[in-house]
Structures are given as structure tokens and as C-alpha cells.
Design an enzyme around this catalytic site. Structure first.
Site, PDB file in Angstrom:
ATOM      1  N   ASP A  36       0.828  -1.205   0.000  1.00  0.00           N
ATOM      2  CA  ASP A  36       0.000   0.000   0.000  1.00  0.00           C
ATOM      3  C   ASP A  36       0.868   1.264   0.000  1.00  0.00           C
ATOM      4  O   ASP A  36       2.011   1.250   0.457  1.00  0.00           O
ATOM      5  CB  ASP A  36      -0.923  -0.015   1.232  1.00  0.00           C
ATOM      6  CG  ASP A  36      -2.110   0.919   1.068  1.00  0.00           C
ATOM      7  OD1 ASP A  36      -2.364   1.398  -0.058  1.00  0.00           O
ATOM      8  OD2 ASP A  36      -2.788   1.179   2.086  1.00  0.00           O
ATOM      9  N   ASN A  84     -10.713  -2.686  -5.779  1.00  0.00           N
ATOM     10  CA  ASN A  84      -9.956  -1.665  -6.522  1.00  0.00           C
ATOM     11  C   ASN A  84     -10.635  -1.266  -7.838  1.00  0.00           C
ATOM     12  O   ASN A  84     -10.290  -0.242  -8.436  1.00  0.00           O
ATOM     13  CB  ASN A  84      -8.514  -2.112  -6.768  1.00  0.00           C
ATOM     14  CG  ASN A  84      -7.634  -2.061  -5.523  1.00  0.00           C
ATOM     15  OD1 ASN A  84      -6.743  -2.881  -5.332  1.00  0.00           O
ATOM     16  ND2 ASN A  84      -7.880  -1.087  -4.646  1.00  0.00           N
TER      17      ASN A  84
HETATM   18  C1  IPE Z   1      -5.284  -2.819  -0.461  1.00  0.00           C
HETATM   19  O1  IPE Z   1      -4.969  -1.481  -0.600  1.00  0.00           O
HETATM   20  C2  IPE Z   1      -5.270  -3.510  -1.787  1.00  0.00           C
HETATM   21  C3  IPE Z   1      -3.954  -3.680  -2.416  1.00  0.00           C
HETATM   22  C4  IPE Z   1      -2.818  -3.351  -1.873  1.00  0.00           C
HETATM   23  C5  IPE Z   1      -3.970  -4.285  -3.713  1.00  0.00           C
HETATM   24  P1  IPE Z   1      -6.098  -0.367  -0.789  1.00  0.00           P
HETATM   25  O2  IPE Z   1      -5.403   0.924  -0.877  1.00  0.00           O
HETATM   26  O3  IPE Z   1      -6.995  -0.742  -1.894  1.00  0.00           O
HETATM   27  O4  IPE Z   1      -6.917  -0.496   0.582  1.00  0.00           O
HETATM   28  P2  IPE Z   1      -7.914   0.510   1.280  1.00  0.00           P
HETATM   29  O5  IPE Z   1      -8.875   0.964   0.232  1.00  0.00           O
HETATM   30  O6  IPE Z   1      -7.092   1.651   1.810  1.00  0.00           O
HETATM   31  O7  IPE Z   1      -8.531  -0.274   2.376  1.00  0.00           O
HETATM   32  C1  IPE Z   2      -1.372   0.344  -3.429  1.00  0.00           C
HETATM   33  O1  IPE Z   2      -1.185   1.720  -3.458  1.00  0.00           O
HETATM   34  C2  IPE Z   2      -1.544  -0.248  -4.795  1.00  0.00           C
HETATM   35  C3  IPE Z   2      -2.901  -0.747  -5.059  1.00  0.00           C
HETATM   36  C4  IPE Z   2      -3.917  -0.727  -4.250  1.00  0.00           C
HETATM   37  C5  IPE Z   2      -3.119  -1.326  -6.367  1.00  0.00           C
HETATM   38  P1  IPE Z   2      -2.415   2.720  -3.429  1.00  0.00           P
HETATM   39  O2  IPE Z   2      -2.790   3.068  -4.820  1.00  0.00           O
HETATM   40  O3  IPE Z   2      -3.533   2.187  -2.614  1.00  0.00           O
HETATM   41  O4  IPE Z   2      -1.756   3.969  -2.713  1.00  0.00           O
HETATM   42  P2  IPE Z   2      -2.448   4.945  -1.693  1.00  0.00           P
HETATM   43  O5  IPE Z   2      -3.038   4.123  -0.601  1.00  0.00           O
HETATM   44  O6  IPE Z   2      -3.496   5.700  -2.464  1.00  0.00           O
HETATM   45  O7  IPE Z   2      -1.345   5.828  -1.218  1.00  0.00           O
HETATM   46 MG    MG Z   3      -4.082   2.373  -0.682  1.00  0.00          MG
END
Ligand code: IPE
Ligand code: IPE
Ligand code: MG
Length: 253
Positions: A36, A84
Site C-alpha cells: 500500500d 480496486n
Molecule cells: C489494499 O490497498 C489492496 C492492495 C494493496 C492491492 P487499498 O489501498 O486498496 O486499501 P484501502 O482501500 O485503503 O482499504
Molecule cells: C497500493 O497503493 C496499490 C494498489 C492498491 C493497487 P495505493 O494506490 O492504494 O496507494 P495509496 O493508498 O493511495 O497511497
Molecule cells: Mg491504498
């Protein structure tokens, strides 16, 4: 055969050296990572979110090798969740293209490194070309033995359990035969050990639908470091922390 044995010896020497160098008392058999913070990493640098995903993808390669070097048996990476899809279409599309590129580019390299690619999640709703690439990578690396790289892609713990129940019913499994072990055999992770350590980067303290069934007794580790910057040193710091935990599994020690 002799070559494989020599390679195996070299691999375990590498692992021993890392354990000694980082003072690790234990290495988890199965590490699962919620990668994340790509977006926040990019924003902090005035870059578009996709640049963060790009940097995050490069880090997967580093961490995969850092896990293999330390003797980890299974590395699960959460690459795209069933939730996602709620993101703006251009980000979803960008993530899919990055993944498609990565699979085609990395599969040969992972194969050379004796890493087996496994997919958890559903290929429904994924473009036919990407689904084919995933299948090709899985097939290409099927007989590799050093480490399993389990890519949780279009994955959600609840969707996985629902899929498992549907399959059990479709196969006419006898209700009396539904044990915890039997359920495990119908999950996407069938044949893999449960995760010992779940790491989440970027500071959030939630599971976000990751390995709900399998992580029942995993140890959790959260770090404020965003995924693109979570390097080898950070990973081994998490392992060192893991080594200091007392796992009781509900019993007493
Ligand atoms: C979790 O991260 C999913 C992945 C790392 C693929 P998200 O960024 O989607 O999670 P939330 O929305 O903050 O819970
Ligand atoms: C994790 O990074 C990657 C995926 C969920 C695919 P994020 O895109 O969730 O990054 P933040 O949480 O917005 O910083
Ligand atoms: Mg995230």
C-alpha cells in the site's frame, strides 16, 4: 540433477548468510504483503499516482529476490483487490497495463530464478490477453521449486470463500465432509501453507479483504513506509520483529 543440488546448496548458503548478517532468529515460511501507499508516495513527490504504481512494481522485483534469498517458501503480494475496481477507470486501466507488462517481462526472469508463479483471485472480468499472460506465466514456472510467488490479483477474501463454497456445492461435497482442511483445498491458495507474517506498508491498520481465511493466526506487521520505498532492509527488519514474537495458536507456552 547435480546442478540442481549444487544450486540448492548455494541457495541455502545465501539464506544462512542473510540470517547471520541481519541477526534473524527465524524467517517466516509464508510472507504476505499488502503493498500500500503507491499513490501517497507519488503525491509526496508531485507525481501522478500511476508513477507511484510504476515505482511499486519495480519494488516487487526487489522484494521477491530479497524473500527468495532469505529462504522464504511463499511470498504473496496483494496486487489488485476486488474493491480496486471502484477506482477511476484510467487508474484501473493503468494498473492493468503495468501488470500485463510486468508478467510478460518478469516471467522469464522468475523462471530462471527457479520461482513458481501462482495466481490467487479471479480472471473473470480481466482482458483475455492479460488472463492468457497470467496463465502462460503460471504454466512456464509450474515445476520451479525455490519459492512460490503468489500474486493476489483481482483477489478478495470474501469472493474467494464464496467461490470455494460454490465449487464445493457444484462437486456435491457431502456436508459431513466439510472440514476446515477440506475448505482450504477449495481456496485459491490450495496447497500453500498459511501465511505466518502479514506485512502492510503505508501505515494503514486494516486487512482490506486480504487472506481472511488463511491469515487466522498470522503475525501482523505494519510500517509507515510506503511500498515503493519498502526495501530489503525494511523487509528484514520485519523478519527480525517476527522472530521476537511468541506464537501461541490459542495454547500456552
Ligand atoms: C489494499 O490497498 C489492496 C492492495 C494493496 C492491492 P487499498 O489501498 O486498496 O486499501 P484501502 O482501500 O485503503 O482499504
Ligand atoms: C497500493 O497503493 C496499490 C494498489 C492498491 C493497487 P495505493 O494506490 O492504494 O496507494 P495509496 O493508498 O493511495 O497511497
Ligand atoms: Mg491504498
Amino acid at each position: 540433477m547435480a546442478v540442481a543440488a549444487a544450486q540448492k546448496r548455494a541457495d541455502s548458503e545465501t539464506a544462512e548468510r542473510i540470517l547471520a548478517e541481519y541477526g534473524l532468529s527465524a524467517v517466516p515460511r509464508h510472507v504476505a504483503i499488502i503493498m500500500d501507499g503507491n499513490g501517497r508516495w507519488a503525491r509526496a513527490r508531485g507525481m501522478p499516482r500511476l508513477a507511484g504504481h510504476h515505482a511499486g512494481r519495480e519494488n516487487v522485483r526487489r522484494i521477491t529476490m530479497a524473500c527468495a534469498d532469505a529462504g522464504v517458501e511463499v511470498l504473496t503480494i496483494y496486487a489488485f483487490s476486488t474493491e480496486n475496481w471502484r477506482r477511476p477507470a484510467d487508474e484501473v486501466w493503468g494498473l492493468m497495463s503495468l501488470l500485463a507488462e510486468a508478467i510478460d517481462r518478469e516471467a522469464a526472469d522468475l523462471n530462471r530464478n527457479n520461482v513458481r508463479i501462482h495466481h490467487s483471485g479471479s480472471l473473470d472480468g480481466i482482458s483475455a490477453a492479460l488472463a492468457k499472460s497470467v496463465q502462460r506465466a503460471v504454466d512456464l514456472t509450474a515445476s520451479n521449486t525455490r519459492m512460490v510467488l503468489n500474486v493476489a490479483f483481482n483477489y478478495g477474501g470474501r469472493a474467494e470463500i464464496a467461490r470455494a463454497v460454490r465449487r464445493m456445492l457444484a462437486q456435491g461435497v457431502d456436508p459431513e465432509g466439510i472440514t476446515e482442511e477440506r475448505i482450504g483445498e477449495f481456496l485459491d491458495t490450495a496447497g500453500l501453507p498459511d501465511p505466518d507474517l502479514v506485512i502492510r506498508t503505508a501505515g494503514e491498520m486494516r486487512l482490506s479483504n486480504f487472506l481472511l481465511w488463511q491469515a487466522a493466526y498470522a503475525e501482523y506487521y505494519a510500517t509507515p513506509v510506503c511500498w515503493p520505498e519498502f526495501g530489503r532492509e525494511e523487509l528484514y527488519r520485519a523478519f527480525a520483529d517476527f522472530g521476537r514474537r511468541t506464537r501461541r495458536f490459542g495454547g500456552l507456552v
